[in-house]
Design a protein around this motif. Structure first.
Motif, PDB file in Angstrom:
ATOM      1  N   GLY A 174       0.784  -1.231   0.000  1.00 12.98           N
ATOM      2  CA  GLY A 174       0.000   0.000   0.000  1.00 12.98           C
ATOM      3  C   GLY A 174       0.814   1.278   0.000  1.00 12.98           C
ATOM      4  N   THR A 175       2.141   1.187  -0.051  1.00 11.18           N
ATOM      5  CA  THR A 175       2.984   2.381  -0.053  1.00 11.18           C
ATOM      6  C   THR A 175       2.808   3.154  -1.365  1.00 11.18           C
ATOM      7  OG1 THR A 175       4.625   1.295   1.346  1.00 11.18           O
ATOM      8  CG2 THR A 175       5.353   3.237   0.111  1.00 11.18           C
ATOM      9  N   PRO A 176       2.575   4.477  -1.308  1.00  7.61           N
ATOM     10  CA  PRO A 176       2.467   5.248  -2.552  1.00  7.61           C
ATOM     11  C   PRO A 176       3.828   5.392  -3.229  1.00  7.61           C
ATOM     12  CG  PRO A 176       2.342   6.706  -0.640  1.00  7.61           C
ATOM     13  CD  PRO A 176       2.346   5.309  -0.101  1.00  7.61           C
ATOM     14  N   PHE A 177       3.862   5.181  -4.522  1.00 11.14           N
ATOM     15  CA  PHE A 177       5.097   5.355  -5.293  1.00 11.14           C
ATOM     16  C   PHE A 177       4.721   5.632  -6.744  1.00 11.14           C
ATOM     17  CE2 PHE A 177       4.056   1.114  -6.522  1.00 11.14           C
ATOM     18  CZ  PHE A 177       4.682   0.886  -7.732  1.00 11.14           C
ATOM     19  N   GLY A 178       5.549   6.414  -7.413  1.00  6.36           N
ATOM     20  CA  GLY A 178       5.336   6.665  -8.828  1.00  6.36           C
ATOM     21  C   GLY A 178       4.030   7.390  -9.134  1.00  6.36           C
ATOM     22  N   VAL A 179       3.750   7.485 -10.409  1.00  6.94           N
ATOM     23  CA  VAL A 179       2.544   8.152 -10.907  1.00  6.94           C
ATOM     24  C   VAL A 179       1.595   7.092 -11.450  1.00  6.94           C
ATOM     25  CG1 VAL A 179       1.664   9.889 -12.497  1.00  6.94           C
ATOM     26  CG2 VAL A 179       3.935  10.157 -11.498  1.00  6.94           C
ATOM     27  N   LYS A 180       0.351   7.172 -11.049  1.00  7.48           N
ATOM     28  CA  LYS A 180      -0.625   6.144 -11.413  1.00  7.48           C
ATOM     29  C   LYS A 180      -0.727   5.972 -12.919  1.00  7.48           C
ATOM     30  CE  LYS A 180      -5.399   4.669 -10.602  1.00  7.48           C
ATOM     31  NZ  LYS A 180      -6.680   4.974  -9.932  1.00  7.48           N
ATOM     32  N   GLN A 181      -0.820   7.060 -13.659  1.00 11.60           N
ATOM     33  CA  GLN A 181      -0.989   6.958 -15.099  1.00 11.60           C
ATOM     34  C   GLN A 181       0.249   6.368 -15.770  1.00 11.60           C
ATOM     35  OE1 GLN A 181      -1.802  11.005 -16.149  1.00 11.60           O
ATOM     36  NE2 GLN A 181       0.333  11.618 -16.180  1.00 11.60           N
ATOM     37  N   SER A 182       1.435   6.638 -15.202  1.00 14.42           N
ATOM     38  CA  SER A 182       2.670   6.100 -15.773  1.00 14.42           C
ATOM     39  C   SER A 182       2.776   4.600 -15.527  1.00 14.42           C
ATOM     40  CB  SER A 182       3.882   6.815 -15.176  1.00 14.42           C
ATOM     41  OG  SER A 182       3.864   8.187 -15.489  1.00 14.42           O
ATOM     42  N   ILE A 183       2.445   4.156 -14.307  1.00 15.02           N
ATOM     43  CA  ILE A 183       2.494   2.726 -13.997  1.00 15.02           C
ATOM     44  C   ILE A 183       1.511   1.959 -14.875  1.00 15.02           C
ATOM     45  CG2 ILE A 183       2.148   1.001 -12.198  1.00 15.02           C
ATOM     46  CD1 ILE A 183       4.615   2.690 -11.763  1.00 15.02           C
ATOM     47  N   GLU A 184       0.315   2.489 -15.018  1.00 12.52           N
ATOM     48  CA  GLU A 184      -0.692   1.820 -15.844  1.00 12.52           C
ATOM     49  C   GLU A 184      -0.258   1.779 -17.306  1.00 12.52           C
ATOM     50  OE1 GLU A 184      -4.149   4.101 -15.009  1.00 12.52           O
ATOM     51  OE2 GLU A 184      -4.664   2.975 -13.187  1.00 12.52           O
ATOM     52  N   ARG A 185       0.427   2.816 -17.757  1.00 16.83           N
ATOM     53  CA  ARG A 185       0.902   2.844 -19.141  1.00 16.83           C
ATOM     54  C   ARG A 185       1.996   1.801 -19.362  1.00 16.83           C
ATOM     55  NH1 ARG A 185       2.992   8.524 -20.872  1.00 16.83           N
ATOM     56  NH2 ARG A 185       0.905   9.004 -20.076  1.00 16.83           N
ATOM     57  N   ILE A 186       2.880   1.633 -18.369  1.00 13.65           N
ATOM     58  CA  ILE A 186       3.956   0.633 -18.470  1.00 13.65           C
ATOM     59  C   ILE A 186       3.367  -0.775 -18.496  1.00 13.65           C
ATOM     60  CG2 ILE A 186       5.930  -0.363 -17.248  1.00 13.65           C
ATOM     61  CD1 ILE A 186       6.526   2.448 -16.185  1.00 13.65           C
ATOM     62  N   VAL A 187       2.396  -1.031 -17.609  1.00 11.36           N
ATOM     63  CA  VAL A 187       1.759  -2.349 -17.573  1.00 11.36           C
ATOM     64  C   VAL A 187       1.091  -2.656 -18.909  1.00 11.36           C
ATOM     65  CG1 VAL A 187      -0.116  -3.679 -16.530  1.00 11.36           C
ATOM     66  CG2 VAL A 187       1.436  -2.357 -15.077  1.00 11.36           C
ATOM     67  N   GLU A 188       0.438  -1.661 -19.471  1.00  9.18           N
ATOM     68  CA  GLU A 188      -0.262  -1.856 -20.746  1.00  9.18           C
ATOM     69  C   GLU A 188       0.710  -2.186 -21.873  1.00  9.18           C
ATOM     70  OE1 GLU A 188      -3.146   0.698 -23.801  1.00  9.18           O
ATOM     71  OE2 GLU A 188      -2.531   1.549 -21.872  1.00  9.18           O
TER      72      GLU A 188
END
Length: 263
Positions: A174-188
């Motif tokens: 649950g630790t916050p890290f990085g930017v949500k949109q960037s992580i989702e873009r990398i996963v995609e």
């Protein structure tokens, strides 16, 4: 350089209604020539003298003088556009293309760009910006634009938000890290395409913080970094005890062998 500074001041005095010709450059060493040029200077209305105390850095003293020009201006305005290369201004960020990598913050030599350790955020204080352009040249997305101007409002003295985003939270701790949109873009982009991200467990590591990612990697039995059980750690007391036991066993073996020879 002197001519550029002169033109900068002329632009500001003209923009405030004081008119051009408030200052002039005299490049002479002959006293008679200097006197003649002084008499030829324009007879413009002088700016009333200020009573501020010129302390601080060169930049803060400049802002004190510019503030006085604004306070005494015939036609005061909040902002005056300046020529490219002027040491005053703001920057603009195209938030659609910005990934909040914060490379610009690290590059800024005067601390005009600000960050927040608790969330993805880029702030800006215009009064500190010298329009050096390092943030613009460092930006990997090329989304920064320099806007040379002089801003006399209080907003220029305070940090303002240029871009911000929701942080991504580690799916394990649950630790916050990085930017949500960037992580989702990398996963995609990686899911089912890259050979190292074909399984769900491999994809999930992208959604983990740096600590959980290492732990999950070593928990995977297929990782080449997997090792056997961790060897037991011995303290000094334990080592001395084992050494004493070995010595006793050795002495016992010697005694047993001696009694066998006598029999």
């Amino acid at each position: 350089m002197l001519e550029e500074t002169w033109e900068l001041v002329e632009s500001i005095t003209e923009g405030l209604g004081h008119g051009r010709g408030q200052i002039c450059i005299i490049d002479e060493i002959d006293p008679d020539q200097v006197e003649a040029l002084l008499w030829q200077t324009s007879d413009s209305s002088p700016v009333p003298a200020g009573n501020f105390l010129p302390i601080g850095t060169k930049r803060s003293r400049s802002y004190l003088a510019l503030g006085h020009l604004h306070d005494t201006a015939p036609t005061p305005v909040d902002r005056i556009p300046l020529a490219e290369g002027a040491p005053f201004g703001r920057i603009e960020i195209d938030t659609e293309g910005c990934t909040l990598c914060q490379a610009c913050i690290s590059a800024c030599p005067v601390g005009a760009l600000l960050d927040d350790p608790d969330r993805p955020w880029i702030g800006f204080q215009e009064e500190a910006c010298v329009q050096c352009g390092l943030c613009q040249s460092t930006c990997p997305e090329n989304v920064i634009t320099l806007v040379p101007q002089i801003d006399f409002t209080e907003e220029a003295k305070k940090p303002v938000t240029l871009n911000e985003a929701e942080p991504f939270h580690c799916i394990r701790c649950g630790t916050p890290f990085g930017v949500k949109q960037s992580i989702e873009r990398i996963v995609e982009k990686l899911s089912g395409v890259h050979s190292m991200y074909m399984q769900q467990s491999q994809i999930d590591r992208v959604r983990m913080c740096e600590d959980c990612r290492v732990t999950a990697t070593f928990e995977d039995q297929n990782t080449p970094m997997v090792a056997g059980p961790r060897p037991a750690m011995y303290t000094t007391e334990e080592d001395l005890r084992l050494r004493e036991e070995r010595q006793k066993n050795k002495e016992k073996n010697v005694a047993d062998s001696g009694s066998g020879e006598h029999s």
